[in-house]
Design a protein around this motif. Structure first.
Motif, PDB file in Angstrom:
ATOM      1  N   SER A 164       0.813  -1.218   0.000  1.00 35.77           N
ATOM      2  CA  SER A 164       0.000   0.000   0.000  1.00 35.77           C
ATOM      3  C   SER A 164       0.845   1.266   0.000  1.00 35.77           C
ATOM      4  O   SER A 164       0.343   2.360  -0.296  1.00 35.77           O
ATOM      5  CB  SER A 164      -0.914   0.019   1.227  1.00 35.77           C
ATOM      6  N   GLY A 165       2.117   1.159   0.360  1.00 37.79           N
ATOM      7  CA  GLY A 165       2.987   2.309   0.450  1.00 37.79           C
ATOM      8  C   GLY A 165       2.887   3.061   1.761  1.00 37.79           C
ATOM      9  O   GLY A 165       3.562   4.077   1.951  1.00 37.79           O
ATOM     10  N   SER A 166       2.069   2.567   2.682  1.00 37.17           N
ATOM     11  CA  SER A 166       1.872   3.271   3.954  1.00 37.17           C
ATOM     12  C   SER A 166       2.910   2.900   5.003  1.00 37.17           C
ATOM     13  O   SER A 166       3.073   3.621   5.988  1.00 37.17           O
ATOM     14  CB  SER A 166       0.471   2.961   4.512  1.00 37.17           C
ATOM     15  N   TYR A 167       3.565   1.773   4.818  1.00 35.49           N
ATOM     16  CA  TYR A 167       4.542   1.304   5.802  1.00 35.49           C
ATOM     17  C   TYR A 167       5.882   1.034   5.113  1.00 35.49           C
ATOM     18  O   TYR A 167       5.946   0.711   3.925  1.00 35.49           O
ATOM     19  CB  TYR A 167       4.065   0.025   6.492  1.00 35.49           C
ATOM     20  N   LEU A 168       6.918   1.161   5.916  1.00 36.66           N
ATOM     21  CA  LEU A 168       8.266   0.837   5.468  1.00 36.66           C
ATOM     22  C   LEU A 168       8.892  -0.044   6.539  1.00 36.66           C
ATOM     23  O   LEU A 168       8.855   0.306   7.737  1.00 36.66           O
ATOM     24  CB  LEU A 168       9.088   2.112   5.289  1.00 36.66           C
ATOM     25  N   ALA A 169       9.412  -1.199   6.139  1.00 39.54           N
ATOM     26  CA  ALA A 169      10.075  -2.107   7.081  1.00 39.54           C
ATOM     27  C   ALA A 169      11.573  -2.054   6.847  1.00 39.54           C
ATOM     28  O   ALA A 169      12.036  -1.951   5.707  1.00 39.54           O
ATOM     29  CB  ALA A 169       9.576  -3.536   6.897  1.00 39.54           C
ATOM     30  N   ARG A 217      12.339  -2.851  12.292  1.00 47.59           N
ATOM     31  CA  ARG A 217      11.558  -1.660  12.618  1.00 47.59           C
ATOM     32  C   ARG A 217      10.540  -1.377  11.522  1.00 47.59           C
ATOM     33  O   ARG A 217      10.828  -1.533  10.334  1.00 47.59           O
ATOM     34  CB  ARG A 217      12.468  -0.440  12.828  1.00 47.59           C
ATOM     35  N   LEU A 218       9.363  -0.952  11.947  1.00 58.44           N
ATOM     36  CA  LEU A 218       8.309  -0.532  11.036  1.00 58.44           C
ATOM     37  C   LEU A 218       8.130   0.973  11.170  1.00 58.44           C
ATOM     38  O   LEU A 218       8.101   1.511  12.294  1.00 58.44           O
ATOM     39  CB  LEU A 218       6.997  -1.251  11.353  1.00 58.44           C
ATOM     40  N   TRP A 219       8.019   1.631  10.017  1.00 57.16           N
ATOM     41  CA  TRP A 219       7.813   3.078   9.953  1.00 57.16           C
ATOM     42  C   TRP A 219       6.504   3.322   9.211  1.00 57.16           C
ATOM     43  O   TRP A 219       6.159   2.623   8.251  1.00 57.16           O
ATOM     44  CB  TRP A 219       8.966   3.747   9.203  1.00 57.16           C
ATOM     45  N   TRP A 239       7.498  10.448   7.758  1.00 53.43           N
ATOM     46  CA  TRP A 239       7.599   9.060   8.205  1.00 53.43           C
ATOM     47  C   TRP A 239       8.004   9.044   9.674  1.00 53.43           C
ATOM     48  O   TRP A 239       8.928   9.743  10.075  1.00 53.43           O
ATOM     49  CB  TRP A 239       8.624   8.302   7.359  1.00 53.43           C
ATOM     50  N   ARG A 240       7.306   8.226  10.460  1.00 55.13           N
ATOM     51  CA  ARG A 240       7.576   8.157  11.891  1.00 55.13           C
ATOM     52  C   ARG A 240       7.692   6.696  12.325  1.00 55.13           C
ATOM     53  O   ARG A 240       7.109   5.803  11.703  1.00 55.13           O
ATOM     54  CB  ARG A 240       6.449   8.814  12.690  1.00 55.13           C
TER      55      ARG A 240
END
Length: 497
Positions: free
Chosen positions: A290-295, A304-306, A321-322
């Protein structure tokens, strides 16, 4: 002669004692002299009656030399399994090690270790030898006899050997139809420009661009159609080891040895944000579908998940991004992190051979382990049914995502597999290895047990691979400082067509 003269008396001492006593002072003096004389006579009598006997020194015995064993490592070689020379690659080769007792006494029970695998021998008579059979894990073998020091030997410093082995070739008769015959394919194009090892590469979602990250501290964008450099992006002061495009192609995320993540805008190469959190080299990262998360994962033993709080649009500069979640639950070193095709879970491989699957909600789904070899790479099939992992010995294992069942163990590469990628339609799997090659595997009901193509041309380890969105091209990044483009073959017709 005067009256106080003492004549010489030859009588025995006992007779002289019977002389009458002498009065006064003279008597005292005479008594003292008599006492001394009696003592001397008594000593002379004892010496005469009991002669002194000196015992002779005992002759020393000869030194006793005890017999002892001496275990040595004899021949070490790789051989084709004589029982089934056409067995699958996973069981085709075996390691044969000869151990001999060259001492003059029998050896009790002892152990033999080869590349971490151990066998126990109940004993070995003097002059005897035994041949042990081990599975093959590497061409570089290290053998150690009597690992636990159970046997006392006459010579202990000849119990270890390290040796580089030559791989034997299977009989030509084993390569018959329907076993796929691997052919070697050359590269379509070589992209040069990096001045050091290239660790990561990816196609943009529309297939028009390539992104590459290198130990030369640069991020580069390449045009696929022209096979040339579009832009060099600088911002990392240290080597770039990992990268990925966002699903819409607007953003590019990179990870470096400084533990920093950076978010870039693809259209103009502008650096939008730097993310801090990891305390070690970032070894892998991936956007969610979805592009909402970055691992991301790093050498600090964490995943870590952002989460993005921006729109992610190409014209949106408010990328925000947090940190969303940190997973730190006793894992070993982590090599690669990936999202499942539905974006609901993540998976990663670890140094101790473990593969873990975890939902975004924090639930553990599966912990998969079949070997202690490092799990160096992983990829989900596009339909999400399989998870394929590559390992440090060049083998692959195919796991069923739903229940964690092990479906296949495959072996063709001779060194560690650094990266894996499925074609978009799931018909092909490509593997890139430290043995300098890429190998293409056909996927049907299962992955075929031999690759149908070997892509050769790199002069050093292949670190990263990716399929183009159309599935017609493959790209690879290497320690030889280059990127290479390869042609993916069209699918052959299905049986009966």
């Amino acid at each position: 002669m005067s009256n106080d003269s003492v004549p010489v008396d030859s009588r025995p001492c006992s007779a002289r004692l019977r002389s009458k006593a002498i009065p006064g002072l003279r008597a005292v003096l005479v008594a003292g002299m008599l006492a001394l004389f009696i003592g001397a006579c008594s000593l002379r009598s004892r010496l005469t009656q009991t002669p002194l006997v000196i015992q002779p020194t005992q002759t020393p015995t000869s030194t006793v030399v005890l017999a002892s064993p001496d275990l040595v490592i004899g021949e070490i070689n790789l051989a084709i399994n004589s029982k089934d020379p056409c067995a699958p690659a996973t069981s085709l080769m075996e390691l044969r090690i000869q151990v001999k007792n060259q001492g003059d006494a029998p050896a009790g029970a002892f152990t033999v270790e080869a590349n971490g695998l151990v066998q126990t021998i109940p004993g070995l008579a003097a002059g005897d030898k035994v041949t042990l059979h081990f599975p093959v894990t590497s061409q570089q073998v290290q053998v150690w006899v009597d690992v636990l020091n159970q046997v006392t030997e006459s010579l202990e410093d000849n119990n270890r050997v390290a040796q580089q082995l030559l791989m034997p070739s299977p009989s030509p008769g084993c390569l018959q139809t329907p076993t796929p015959v691997s052919i070697v394919a050359p590269a379509l194009a070589v992209l040069e420009g990096h001045s050091a090892e290239v660790w990561s590469v990816a196609f943009s979602p529309d297939g028009s661009l390539l992104a590459s990250g290198s130990v030369d501290d640069t991020l580069r964008l390449w045009r696929v159609a022209q096979a040339d450099l579009l832009r060099t992006m600088r911002g990392h002061p240290f080597p770039i080891l990992a990268l990925d495009f966002s699903p819409n192609g607007a953003l590019l995320a990179t990870g470096s040895t400084d533990g920093m993540l950076r978010i870039w805008r693809v259209s103009d190469g502008r650096l939008l944000q730097a993310l801090e959190g990891h305390a070690g080299w970032i070894t892998s990262l991936a956007f969610s579908p979805s592009g909402s998360y970055l691992a991301s994962c790093a050498q600090d033993f964490t995943v870590r998940l952002w989460r993005s709080y921006g729109s992610g649009d190409a014209d949106d500069l408010s990328s925000d991004w947090r940190p969303y979640q940190t997973i730190d639950e006793g894992m070993s070193g982590i090599h690669q992190v990936i999202f499942s095709p539905d974006g609901k879970s993540i998976a990663w491989g670890e140094e101790n051979g473990t593969i873990r699957l975890r939902s975004l909600g924090g639930d553990w789904l599966h912990v998969l382990k079949n070997t202690s070899l490092a799990a160096t790479s992983a990829a989900f099939s596009p339909n999400g049914l399989w998870l394929v992992a590559g390992y440090a010995d060049g083998s692959m294992r195919v796991w069923q995502s739903s229940d964690g069942a092990l479906l296949q163990v495959l072996k063709s590469h001779t060194e560690a597999i650094r990266d894996l990628a499925f074609s978009p339609d799931g018909s092909w799997l490509v593997s890139g290895s430290q043995d300098n090659t890429l190998r293409l595997w056909r996927v049907q009901a299962k992955v075929l047990e031999a690759p149908v193509l070997i892509y050769a041309g790199h002069s050093a380890a292949v670190n990263s691979v990716d399929f183009s969105p159309k599935g017609d091209l493959i790209v690879s990044a290497s320690d030889d400082h280059t990127l290479r483009l390869w042609q993916a073959p069209p699918l052959p017709p299905a049986p009966g067509e």
